[in-house]
Design a protein around this motif. Structure first.
Motif, PDB file in Angstrom:
ATOM      1  N   PRO A  29      60.067  18.897  25.840  1.00  0.00           N
ATOM      2  CA  PRO A  29      60.183  19.074  27.297  1.00  0.00           C
ATOM      3  C   PRO A  29      60.035  17.756  28.045  1.00  0.00           C
ATOM      4  O   PRO A  29      59.902  16.704  27.451  1.00  0.00           O
ATOM      5  CB  PRO A  29      59.024  20.034  27.628  1.00  0.00           C
ATOM      6  N   ALA A  30      59.980  17.849  29.376  1.00  0.00           N
ATOM      7  CA  ALA A  30      59.914  16.661  30.216  1.00  0.00           C
ATOM      8  C   ALA A  30      58.701  15.798  29.871  1.00  0.00           C
ATOM      9  O   ALA A  30      57.680  16.301  29.427  1.00  0.00           O
ATOM     10  CB  ALA A  30      59.834  17.080  31.685  1.00  0.00           C
ATOM     11  N   PRO A  31      58.781  14.472  30.054  1.00  0.00           N
ATOM     12  CA  PRO A  31      57.704  13.569  29.687  1.00  0.00           C
ATOM     13  C   PRO A  31      56.395  13.862  30.406  1.00  0.00           C
ATOM     14  O   PRO A  31      56.378  14.381  31.515  1.00  0.00           O
ATOM     15  CB  PRO A  31      58.242  12.188  30.105  1.00  0.00           C
ATOM     16  N   VAL A  32      55.278  13.489  29.754  1.00  0.00           N
ATOM     17  CA  VAL A  32      53.961  13.678  30.352  1.00  0.00           C
ATOM     18  C   VAL A  32      53.785  12.754  31.548  1.00  0.00           C
ATOM     19  O   VAL A  32      53.336  13.147  32.603  1.00  0.00           O
ATOM     20  CB  VAL A  32      52.870  13.412  29.300  1.00  0.00           C
ATOM     21  N   LEU A  33      54.121  11.472  31.355  1.00  0.00           N
ATOM     22  CA  LEU A  33      53.992  10.514  32.444  1.00  0.00           C
ATOM     23  C   LEU A  33      55.218  10.603  33.351  1.00  0.00           C
ATOM     24  O   LEU A  33      56.294  10.992  32.903  1.00  0.00           O
ATOM     25  CB  LEU A  33      53.902   9.097  31.885  1.00  0.00           C
ATOM     26  N   PRO A  34      55.077  10.245  34.621  1.00  0.00           N
ATOM     27  CA  PRO A  34      56.265  10.162  35.469  1.00  0.00           C
ATOM     28  C   PRO A  34      57.288   9.242  34.827  1.00  0.00           C
ATOM     29  O   PRO A  34      56.930   8.272  34.167  1.00  0.00           O
ATOM     30  CB  PRO A  34      55.705   9.572  36.773  1.00  0.00           C
ATOM     31  N   GLN A 240      60.622  10.524  24.563  1.00  0.00           N
ATOM     32  CA  GLN A 240      60.336  11.441  23.466  1.00  0.00           C
ATOM     33  C   GLN A 240      59.056  11.038  22.723  1.00  0.00           C
ATOM     34  O   GLN A 240      58.289  11.892  22.277  1.00  0.00           O
ATOM     35  CB  GLN A 240      61.519  11.466  22.491  1.00  0.00           C
ATOM     36  N   LEU A 241      58.817   9.742  22.612  1.00  0.00           N
ATOM     37  CA  LEU A 241      57.619   9.243  21.944  1.00  0.00           C
ATOM     38  C   LEU A 241      56.354   9.674  22.671  1.00  0.00           C
ATOM     39  O   LEU A 241      55.359  10.055  22.047  1.00  0.00           O
ATOM     40  CB  LEU A 241      57.695   7.716  21.863  1.00  0.00           C
ATOM     41  N   VAL A 242      56.379   9.621  24.008  1.00  0.00           N
ATOM     42  CA  VAL A 242      55.207   9.986  24.807  1.00  0.00           C
ATOM     43  C   VAL A 242      54.738  11.402  24.484  1.00  0.00           C
ATOM     44  O   VAL A 242      53.539  11.668  24.346  1.00  0.00           O
ATOM     45  CB  VAL A 242      55.519   9.846  26.313  1.00  0.00           C
ATOM     46  N   LEU A 243      55.675  12.323  24.341  1.00  0.00           N
ATOM     47  CA  LEU A 243      55.297  13.708  24.081  1.00  0.00           C
ATOM     48  C   LEU A 243      54.792  13.913  22.655  1.00  0.00           C
ATOM     49  O   LEU A 243      53.878  14.695  22.419  1.00  0.00           O
ATOM     50  CB  LEU A 243      56.480  14.619  24.369  1.00  0.00           C
ATOM     51  N   ARG A 244      55.364  13.218  21.728  1.00  0.00           N
ATOM     52  CA  ARG A 244      54.908  13.363  20.351  1.00  0.00           C
ATOM     53  C   ARG A 244      53.519  12.762  20.159  1.00  0.00           C
ATOM     54  O   ARG A 244      52.718  13.296  19.385  1.00  0.00           O
ATOM     55  CB  ARG A 244      55.928  12.734  19.400  1.00  0.00           C
ATOM     56  N   GLY A 250      46.556  16.057  19.741  1.00  0.00           N
ATOM     57  CA  GLY A 250      46.120  17.446  19.667  1.00  0.00           C
ATOM     58  C   GLY A 250      45.848  17.883  18.242  1.00  0.00           C
ATOM     59  O   GLY A 250      44.858  18.565  17.966  1.00  0.00           O
ATOM     60  N   LYS A 251      46.709  17.455  17.332  1.00  0.00           N
ATOM     61  CA  LYS A 251      46.534  17.815  15.923  1.00  0.00           C
ATOM     62  C   LYS A 251      45.239  17.227  15.365  1.00  0.00           C
ATOM     63  O   LYS A 251      44.479  17.901  14.669  1.00  0.00           O
ATOM     64  CB  LYS A 251      47.729  17.305  15.122  1.00  0.00           C
ATOM     65  N   ASP A 268      45.364  23.463  22.094  1.00  0.00           N
ATOM     66  CA  ASP A 268      46.175  23.764  23.268  1.00  0.00           C
ATOM     67  C   ASP A 268      47.282  22.723  23.442  1.00  0.00           C
ATOM     68  O   ASP A 268      48.457  23.055  23.670  1.00  0.00           O
ATOM     69  CB  ASP A 268      45.271  23.794  24.500  1.00  0.00           C
ATOM     70  N   ILE A 269      46.917  21.441  23.318  1.00  0.00           N
ATOM     71  CA  ILE A 269      47.896  20.365  23.494  1.00  0.00           C
ATOM     72  C   ILE A 269      48.883  20.339  22.331  1.00  0.00           C
ATOM     73  O   ILE A 269      50.070  20.062  22.517  1.00  0.00           O
ATOM     74  CB  ILE A 269      47.170  19.015  23.644  1.00  0.00           C
ATOM     75  N   LEU A 270      48.397  20.631  21.130  1.00  0.00           N
ATOM     76  CA  LEU A 270      49.291  20.664  19.974  1.00  0.00           C
ATOM     77  C   LEU A 270      50.371  21.723  20.150  1.00  0.00           C
ATOM     78  O   LEU A 270      51.534  21.510  19.811  1.00  0.00           O
ATOM     79  CB  LEU A 270      48.488  20.931  18.700  1.00  0.00           C
ATOM     80  N   GLU A 271      49.996  22.864  20.697  1.00  0.00           N
ATOM     81  CA  GLU A 271      50.936  23.970  20.847  1.00  0.00           C
ATOM     82  C   GLU A 271      51.834  23.829  22.071  1.00  0.00           C
ATOM     83  O   GLU A 271      53.007  24.221  22.036  1.00  0.00           O
ATOM     84  CB  GLU A 271      50.159  25.285  20.935  1.00  0.00           C
ATOM     85  N   GLN A 272      51.300  23.258  23.169  1.00  0.00           N
ATOM     86  CA  GLN A 272      52.048  23.264  24.423  1.00  0.00           C
ATOM     87  C   GLN A 272      52.390  21.893  24.975  1.00  0.00           C
ATOM     88  O   GLN A 272      53.286  21.774  25.811  1.00  0.00           O
ATOM     89  CB  GLN A 272      51.245  24.015  25.503  1.00  0.00           C
ATOM     90  N   GLY A 273      51.703  20.848  24.533  1.00  0.00           N
ATOM     91  CA  GLY A 273      51.820  19.555  25.182  1.00  0.00           C
ATOM     92  C   GLY A 273      50.728  19.414  26.228  1.00  0.00           C
ATOM     93  O   GLY A 273      50.044  20.390  26.566  1.00  0.00           O
ATOM     94  N   LEU A 274      50.535  18.219  26.767  1.00  0.00           N
ATOM     95  CA  LEU A 274      49.429  17.992  27.703  1.00  0.00           C
ATOM     96  C   LEU A 274      49.683  18.600  29.070  1.00  0.00           C
ATOM     97  O   LEU A 274      48.855  19.340  29.596  1.00  0.00           O
ATOM     98  CB  LEU A 274      49.176  16.491  27.835  1.00  0.00           C
ATOM     99  N   GLU A 275      50.816  18.308  29.676  1.00  0.00           N
ATOM    100  CA  GLU A 275      51.079  18.807  31.027  1.00  0.00           C
ATOM    101  C   GLU A 275      51.161  20.335  31.105  1.00  0.00           C
ATOM    102  O   GLU A 275      50.621  20.939  32.023  1.00  0.00           O
ATOM    103  CB  GLU A 275      52.355  18.177  31.578  1.00  0.00           C
ATOM    104  N   PRO A 276      51.815  21.001  30.152  1.00  0.00           N
ATOM    105  CA  PRO A 276      51.884  22.471  30.243  1.00  0.00           C
ATOM    106  C   PRO A 276      50.551  23.162  29.975  1.00  0.00           C
ATOM    107  O   PRO A 276      50.380  24.325  30.344  1.00  0.00           O
ATOM    108  CB  PRO A 276      52.908  22.841  29.160  1.00  0.00           C
ATOM    109  N   ALA A 277      49.610  22.483  29.298  1.00  0.00           N
ATOM    110  CA  ALA A 277      48.322  23.107  28.981  1.00  0.00           C
ATOM    111  C   ALA A 277      47.598  23.461  30.273  1.00  0.00           C
ATOM    112  O   ALA A 277      47.582  22.686  31.235  1.00  0.00           O
ATOM    113  CB  ALA A 277      47.475  22.170  28.129  1.00  0.00           C
ATOM    114  N   ARG A 278      46.978  24.628  30.314  1.00  0.00           N
ATOM    115  CA  ARG A 278      46.404  25.140  31.552  1.00  0.00           C
ATOM    116  C   ARG A 278      44.876  25.107  31.606  1.00  0.00           C
ATOM    117  O   ARG A 278      44.296  25.436  32.627  1.00  0.00           O
ATOM    118  CB  ARG A 278      46.859  26.600  31.775  1.00  0.00           C
TER     119      ARG A 278
END
Length: 315
Positions: A29-34, A240-244, A250-251, A268-278
């Motif tokens: 998905p979209a990058p964590v950082l702007p 793409q690197l930022v999200l991985r 998370g792992k 949570d971050i491993l499954e969803q990424g940082l930004e989508p985690a709630r």
């Protein structure tokens, strides 16, 4: 995603030999950082020229496939991330007791030269020296001056700093000192944000200090990849690197078992990424990461950065 052995991912043939229409990596998905900060941050970490406005190159594709292979493995390879010393959980458990056993804490700290030095150094910083009339050279006095919070942070710094050692590789060695600088800023900010959300500040501090471990894993993996990957990177590769790297953190965090909340954060971050985690801790970490990034980039950025919320981070 089907697990791919790391050796196979490293030895994979050049992407140039594959049909252009065949997907090689699964887009995240979209990058964590702007978007305007992802490239500059990686450029700052690697002290490289600006990211290229070109498609992802063959070596970059192989690098992303390698990270995907690592994420698909049951555990992060031990040689990519040092293990936490056994003495740390014992110390943290003691520090979480209501009645702080000063003598027991001091006795365990004396067993680690680096930890002893860090406790004494921290006790003599401006924030803690105001509690003493002169320089503190006695370990028992230093522990008393720091209190549980200060000793916890000293332990965390000593234990987690090896996560950012360069280990001789070109990319990891270049990024290591700046990752630590960024991580220290992030830890302080995340502790304050955690407190504002009614969370344990030290959990926030640990999350902030550990978060850049995902970068360390990625750089070390790239350094060991046959042929490596060269800077400057393409902008598409950086995004793409930022999200991985977040998922790599998370792992690792899920497996460290430092605390229930940090293990849950990692999962949570491993499954969803940082930004989508709630979760509140994930939200604090995401904001602290963004704020720390803007702080380290401010002296070199030529474009205006978004305004940061006013924080009063703990020392």
């Amino acid at each position: 995603m089907k697990a791919v052995p790391v050796a196979a991912a490293i030895a994979a043939p050049s992407a140039a030999a594959e049909p252009p229409a065949k997907p090689i990596v699964t887009p995240f998905p979209a990058p964590v950082l702007p978007a305007d900060l992802s490239g500059p941050f990686v450029e700052w970490l690697q002290d490289s020229s600006p990211s290229r406005e070109t498609p992802i190159g063959p070596r970059e594709l192989r690098a992303l496939r390698l990270l995907d292979a690592l994420l698909a493995e049951p555990q992060t390879p031990a040689d990519l991330l040092p293990r936490t010393p056994a003495v740390v959980p014992q110390l943290l458990n003691l520090l979480r007791q209501d009645d702080l056993p000063l003598a027991a804490i001091t006795e365990r700290i004396t067993k680690d030269v680096q930890l002893t030095a860090e406790v004494l150094r921290l006790a003599n910083t401006a924030h803690y020296r105001q509690r003493a009339a002169h320089a503190i050279s006695d370990l028992t006095q230093a522990v008393a001056a720091l209190g549980a919070d200060g000793v916890q942070r000293a332990i965390a710094r000593v234990v987690l700093k090896p996560l950012y050692e360069g280990q001789g590789g070109r990319l990891s060695a270049r990024a290591a000192p700046r990752l630590w600088e960024h991580g220290e800023r992030k830890a302080v900010l995340c502790a304050s944000l955690a407190a504002q959300r009614g969370l344990e500040p030290f959990e926030g501090y640990l999350a902030g200090l550990m978060h850049n471990a995902g970068w360390s894993i990625a750089w070390r993996a790239f350094d060991r990849m046959d042929g490596g990957v060269s800077t400057p990177f393409s902008q598409a590769f950086v995004q793409q690197l930022v999200l991985r790297k977040d998922k790599l953190f998370g792992k690792a965090a899920a497996a460290w078992q430092i605390s229930a909340s940090l293990s849950a954060l990692g999962q949570d971050i491993l499954e969803q990424g940082l930004e989508p985690a709630r979760s509140p801790l994930a939200a604090a970490l995401a904001l602290a990461d963004r704020e720390a990034t803007m702080a380290v980039l401010a002296p070199i950025m030529t474009v205006a950065l978004p305004e940061a919320p006013l924080l009063q981070p703990a020392a």
